[in-house]
Design an enzyme around this catalytic site. Structure first.
Site, PDB file in Angstrom:
ATOM      1  N   LYS A  58       0.762  -1.386   0.031  1.00 32.05           N
ATOM      2  CA  LYS A  58       0.005  -0.054  -0.137  1.00 32.05           C
ATOM      3  C   LYS A  58       0.851   1.309   0.020  1.00 32.05           C
ATOM      4  O   LYS A  58       0.694   2.514  -0.537  1.00 32.05           O
ATOM      5  CB  LYS A  58      -1.064   0.017   1.155  1.00 32.05           C
ATOM      6  CG  LYS A  58      -2.291  -0.653   0.840  1.00 32.05           C
ATOM      7  CD  LYS A  58      -2.387  -2.200   0.906  1.00 32.05           C
ATOM      8  CE  LYS A  58      -2.440  -2.952  -0.581  1.00 32.05           C
ATOM      9  NZ  LYS A  58      -2.516  -4.290  -0.416  1.00 32.05           N
ATOM     10  N   ALA A 191      -3.290 -13.250 -12.107  1.00 34.52           N
ATOM     11  CA  ALA A 191      -4.194 -12.042 -12.292  1.00 34.52           C
ATOM     12  C   ALA A 191      -4.991 -11.791 -11.171  1.00 34.52           C
ATOM     13  O   ALA A 191      -6.088 -11.531 -11.086  1.00 34.52           O
ATOM     14  CB  ALA A 191      -4.975 -11.697 -13.593  1.00 34.52           C
ATOM     15  N   SER A 279       2.872 -14.740  -9.167  1.00 37.05           N
ATOM     16  CA  SER A 279       1.770 -14.547  -8.098  1.00 37.05           C
ATOM     17  C   SER A 279       0.668 -15.509  -8.355  1.00 37.05           C
ATOM     18  O   SER A 279      -0.269 -15.026  -8.796  1.00 37.05           O
ATOM     19  CB  SER A 279       1.438 -13.014  -7.756  1.00 37.05           C
ATOM     20  OG  SER A 279       0.971 -12.557  -9.167  1.00 37.05           O
ATOM     21  N   HIS A 454     -23.281  15.071   2.532  1.00 34.79           N
ATOM     22  CA  HIS A 454     -23.148  15.553   1.156  1.00 34.79           C
ATOM     23  C   HIS A 454     -22.188  16.591   1.162  1.00 34.79           C
ATOM     24  O   HIS A 454     -22.240  17.410   2.049  1.00 34.79           O
ATOM     25  CB  HIS A 454     -24.628  16.263   0.846  1.00 34.79           C
ATOM     26  CG  HIS A 454     -24.350  16.647  -0.758  1.00 34.79           C
ATOM     27  ND1 HIS A 454     -24.471  15.913  -1.673  1.00 34.79           N
ATOM     28  CD2 HIS A 454     -24.396  17.999  -1.127  1.00 34.79           C
ATOM     29  CE1 HIS A 454     -24.465  16.861  -2.882  1.00 34.79           C
ATOM     30  NE2 HIS A 454     -24.206  17.969  -2.386  1.00 34.79           N
TER      31      HIS A 454
HETATM   32  C1  LIG Z   1       2.014  -8.519  -1.580  1.00 38.04           C
HETATM   33  C2  LIG Z   1       0.693  -8.763  -0.569  1.00 38.04           C
HETATM   34  C3  LIG Z   1      -0.304  -7.934  -0.215  1.00 38.04           C
HETATM   35  C4  LIG Z   1      -1.006  -8.174   0.561  1.00 38.04           C
HETATM   36  N1  LIG Z   1      -2.099  -7.397   0.664  1.00 38.04           N
HETATM   37  C5  LIG Z   1      -3.031  -7.569   1.707  1.00 38.04           C
HETATM   38  C6  LIG Z   1      -4.088  -6.489   2.005  1.00 38.04           C
HETATM   39  O1  LIG Z   1      -4.259  -5.471   1.419  1.00 38.04           O
HETATM   40  N2  LIG Z   1      -5.179  -6.852   2.824  1.00 38.04           N
HETATM   41  C7  LIG Z   1      -5.256  -8.090   3.503  1.00 38.04           C
HETATM   42  O2  LIG Z   1      -6.001  -8.444   3.998  1.00 38.04           O
HETATM   43  N3  LIG Z   1      -4.332  -9.177   3.143  1.00 38.04           N
HETATM   44  C8  LIG Z   1      -3.307  -8.719   2.416  1.00 38.04           C
HETATM   45  N4  LIG Z   1      -2.392  -9.820   2.167  1.00 38.04           N
HETATM   46  C9  LIG Z   1      -2.430 -11.160   2.658  1.00 38.04           C
HETATM   47  C10 LIG Z   1      -1.940 -10.885   4.186  1.00 38.04           C
HETATM   48  O3  LIG Z   1      -0.523 -10.274   4.051  1.00 38.04           O
HETATM   49  C11 LIG Z   1      -1.915 -12.342   4.913  1.00 38.04           C
HETATM   50  O4  LIG Z   1      -3.431 -12.749   4.640  1.00 38.04           O
HETATM   51  C12 LIG Z   1      -1.609 -12.194   6.409  1.00 38.04           C
HETATM   52  O5  LIG Z   1      -0.235 -11.739   6.457  1.00 38.04           O
HETATM   53  C13 LIG Z   1      -1.903 -13.504   7.106  1.00 38.04           C
HETATM   54  O6  LIG Z   1      -1.531 -13.269   8.549  1.00 38.04           O
HETATM   55  P1  LIG Z   1      -1.090 -14.350   9.254  1.00 38.04           P
HETATM   56  O7  LIG Z   1      -0.753 -13.911  10.618  1.00 38.04           O
HETATM   57  O8  LIG Z   1      -1.899 -15.891   9.075  1.00 38.04           O
HETATM   58  O9  LIG Z   1       0.426 -14.981   8.773  1.00 38.04           O
HETATM   59  P2  LIG Z   1       1.836 -14.041   8.340  1.00 38.04           P
HETATM   60  O10 LIG Z   1       1.788 -12.692   7.949  1.00 38.04           O
HETATM   61  O11 LIG Z   1       2.294 -14.908   7.103  1.00 38.04           O
HETATM   62  O12 LIG Z   1       2.682 -14.291   9.633  1.00 38.04           O
HETATM   63  C14 LIG Z   1       3.142 -15.500   9.965  1.00 38.04           C
HETATM   64  C15 LIG Z   1       4.505 -15.042  10.884  1.00 38.04           C
HETATM   65  O13 LIG Z   1       4.792 -16.268  11.500  1.00 38.04           O
HETATM   66  C16 LIG Z   1       6.275 -16.473  11.276  1.00 38.04           C
HETATM   67  N5  LIG Z   1       6.559 -17.804  11.439  1.00 38.04           N
HETATM   68  C17 LIG Z   1       6.370 -18.814  10.353  1.00 38.04           C
HETATM   69  N6  LIG Z   1       6.880 -20.053  10.957  1.00 38.04           N
HETATM   70  C18 LIG Z   1       7.338 -19.763  12.286  1.00 38.04           C
HETATM   71  C19 LIG Z   1       7.805 -20.547  13.337  1.00 38.04           C
HETATM   72  N7  LIG Z   1       7.967 -21.858  13.080  1.00 38.04           N
HETATM   73  N8  LIG Z   1       8.424 -19.872  14.443  1.00 38.04           N
HETATM   74  C20 LIG Z   1       8.366 -18.689  14.377  1.00 38.04           C
HETATM   75  N9  LIG Z   1       7.587 -17.866  13.713  1.00 38.04           N
HETATM   76  C21 LIG Z   1       7.197 -18.400  12.398  1.00 38.04           C
HETATM   77  C22 LIG Z   1       6.633 -15.983   9.979  1.00 38.04           C
HETATM   78  O14 LIG Z   1       8.090 -15.583  10.028  1.00 38.04           O
HETATM   79  C23 LIG Z   1       5.776 -14.556   9.778  1.00 38.04           C
HETATM   80  O15 LIG Z   1       6.192 -13.386  10.892  1.00 38.04           O
HETATM   81  C24 LIG Z   1      -1.299  -9.585   1.436  1.00 38.04           C
HETATM   82  C25 LIG Z   1      -0.260 -10.567   0.842  1.00 38.04           C
HETATM   83  C26 LIG Z   1       0.846 -10.127   0.050  1.00 38.04           C
HETATM   84  C27 LIG Z   1       1.785 -11.120  -0.291  1.00 38.04           C
END
Ligand SMILES: Cc1cc2nc3c(=O)[nH]c(=O)nc-3n(C[C@H](O)[C@H](O)[C@H](O)COP(=O)(O)OP(=O)(O)OC[C@H]3O[C@@H](n4cnc5c(N)ncnc54)[C@H](O)[C@@H]3O)c2cc1C
Length: 475
Positions: A58, A191, A279, A454
């Site tokens: 963003k 896409a 992607s 508005h």
């Molecule tokens: C380019 C991009 C843009 C995005 N934009 C959006 C958006 O605008 N809005 C939106 O809602 N979603 C967006 N997403 C999706 C969003 O980032 C994910 O859905 C979200 O981060 C998932 O959250 P999470 O907590 O499940 O996992 P993650 O954010 O993946 O976090 C998991 C964490 O666990 C850590 N980890 C993994 N295994 C271990 C372990 N064994 N020990 C310790 N740490 C560990 C990882 O290092 C990481 O820090 C985007 C994703 C990408 C790639």
């Protein structure tokens, strides 16, 4: 003697860090383990979202949008600019600062809420009396015992079979967020949300972008009317979108990347590009977790298997966010994290996937919640539709951004709002009203009878609700 906690959260992405904070707020002694490193090797909590996802994308979308506005739209306001330029290094530096502010913010929140943070990789060691032993491998190895474990390890980008990410020519979302100079040509395979957002950033900065998509329909999960509008607008902006392609060999060399593919008509084609963003989806992070040690079950796609309330089959072990089924969205992960913390103390956390909003931060933005027309048709449900174009909205005209529309879908019999679909300016903000409406089981008439400021873009929402009953006032 190992450190003992009521709750140990593995992963500090949006799912994990929110779960940890909520658990601590509820009076549970809580630890959160995360392995993400910043460029200095220090902790960078926030996961994919903060480090290489939602937040940095963003930041770059805003920078590139500003550049695009200055180059193409300021003149309409009588603002003249000569020698417009972009300093990519500075733009990327700003993005990194925004990321760091978020990393630091999470560390501050952990301190404030007394969440013990451990930097390193957490893995199951064994089940012990009343809980689980978790090993941490990192700068300071530790062993912790937790009564309840929340797995929030997130996901990683899926590579094309046989083509690893080198992050120089073949880029995942990580590399796509730090291309050091605007490439002349950029290929994007996939896409979806990430491909379109990243493609938009670099197109606005001057790259010629070609998007290759295997599916025959553009944005198949989006309401078809909105998807058709998006395809028209993106194509007009200069994105070359090719649907129904079959990707073949991908070869990268000094000069860039060549993608061989078969187009929708069956003809062999080749795309030569300086950089290629792949992607094509994401895979759950479970390697390194050593779930086998305690019998943590994965489903056939490799996600941690959970029930509707994020319980794994193991007593006291939960899993949330991208590592489990459901939309891969930061706010879905957050809601699951909070709900699990509340369930642990006997409260009734609840997450309804039908009211999770979706946003694509392109320009125009696309946002929706609830059912699409195609889903309702397939389910044989009777519905009425009301649409209102931003072209007829005074605020949109003043902004100089009249692309798109708001679309309401309501139940024919009860008038309950079943879905709202928006393409247009600030759709990401406008969708919140629709989410509230659906959570409160509002009818389209409820929204149509509410006073909206508005001039505001939100009047388009009210007018679309009015249009369900064929009584829009401004169109
Ligand atoms: C380019 C991009 C843009 C995005 N934009 C959006 C958006 O605008 N809005 C939106 O809602 N979603 C967006 N997403 C999706 C969003 O980032 C994910 O859905 C979200 O981060 C998932 O959250 P999470 O907590 O499940 O996992 P993650 O954010 O993946 O976090 C998991 C964490 O666990 C850590 N980890 C993994 N295994 C271990 C372990 N064994 N020990 C310790 N740490 C560990 C990882 O290092 C990481 O820090 C985007 C994703 C990408 C790639």
């Amino acid at each position: 003697m190992a450190n003992s906690f009521d709750v140990i959260v593995i992963g500090a992405g949006p799912g994990g860090y929110m779960a940890a904070i909520r658990a601590a707020q509820l009076g549970l002694s809580t630890a959160c383990i995360d392995e993400w490193k910043n460029e200095k090797g220090g902790p960078a909590p926030g996961g994919t979202c903060t480090n290489v996802g939602c937040i940095p994308s963003k930041a770059l979308l805003q920078s590139s949008e500003n550049f695009d506005q200055a180059g193409h739209h300021f003149a309409d306001h009588g603002i003249g600019l000569s020698n417009l330029s972009i300093d990519i290094k500075k733009m990327l530096g700003r993005k990194d600062t925004v990321v760091k502010q978020n990393n630091d913010g999470i560390l501050y929140l952990f301190k404030k809420n007394k969440v013990a943070f451990f930097h390193g990789r957490g893995s199951f060691s064994k089940a012990v009396e009343g809980g689980y032993e978790i090993n941490i491998v990192g700068a300071k190895p530790e062993t912790l015992i937790g009564k309840q474990i929340i797995v929030a390890t997130g996901s990683s980008p899926r590579a094309l079979p046989g083509t690893a990410f080198d992050e120089t020519s073949v880029l995942s979302n990580d590399g796509a967020l730090r291309i050091p100079a605007v490439p002349k040509t950029l290929g994007v395979i996939g896409a979806g949300v990430i491909g379109l957002e990243m493609g938009s950033v670099w197109r606005r900065l001057g790259a010629k972008v070609t998007v290759l998509e295997a599916l025959p329909a553009f944005l198949g999960a989006v309401d078809q009317q909105v998807a058709a509008e998006a395809q028209k607008v993106f194509t007009k902006q200069g994105l070359d979108i090719q649907l129904g392609v079959k990707i073949g060999k991908v070869e990268s060399g000094k000069k860039g990347v060549t993608v061989s593919y078969v187009d929708a008509k069956g003809a062999d084609q080749e795309l030569a590009c300086e950089k290629l963003i792949v992607s094509i989806g994401r895979v759950p992070n479970t390697t390194g977790l050593n779930g086998e040690a305690v019998g943590l079950k994965l489903d056939e796609r490799g996600f941690v298997e959970v029930d509707a309330e994020c319980r794994t089959g193991l007593p006291g072990v939960w899993a949330i966010g991208d590592v489990v089924r459901g939309p891969m969205l930061a706010h879905k992960a957050e809601e699951e994290g909070v709900a699990v913390a509340e369930r642990i103390v006997g409260q009734h956390g609840h997450v309804d996937f039908n009211t999770v909003p979706w946003v694509i931060y392109t320009s125009p933005e696309i946002a929706w919640v609830g059912q699409t027309e195609q889903q309702l048709k397939a389910a044989g449900k009777a519905y009425r539709v009301g649409t209102f174009p931003f072209m007829a909205n005074g605020r949109a005209r003043a902004l100089g951004d009249t692309t798109g529309l708001v679309k309401f879908i309501a139940d024919t019999k009860t008038d309950e709002v079943l879905g709202v679909h928006i393409i247009g300016p600030m759709a990401s903000e406008l969708i919140a009203e629709a989410v509230v409406a659906m959570e409160f089981k509002a009818s389209s008439e409820d929204i149509a009878r509410i006073c909206h400021a508005h001039p505001s873009l939100s009047e388009a929402t009210k007018e679309a609700a009015l249009a369900v009953d064929k009584r829009a006032l401004n169109f």
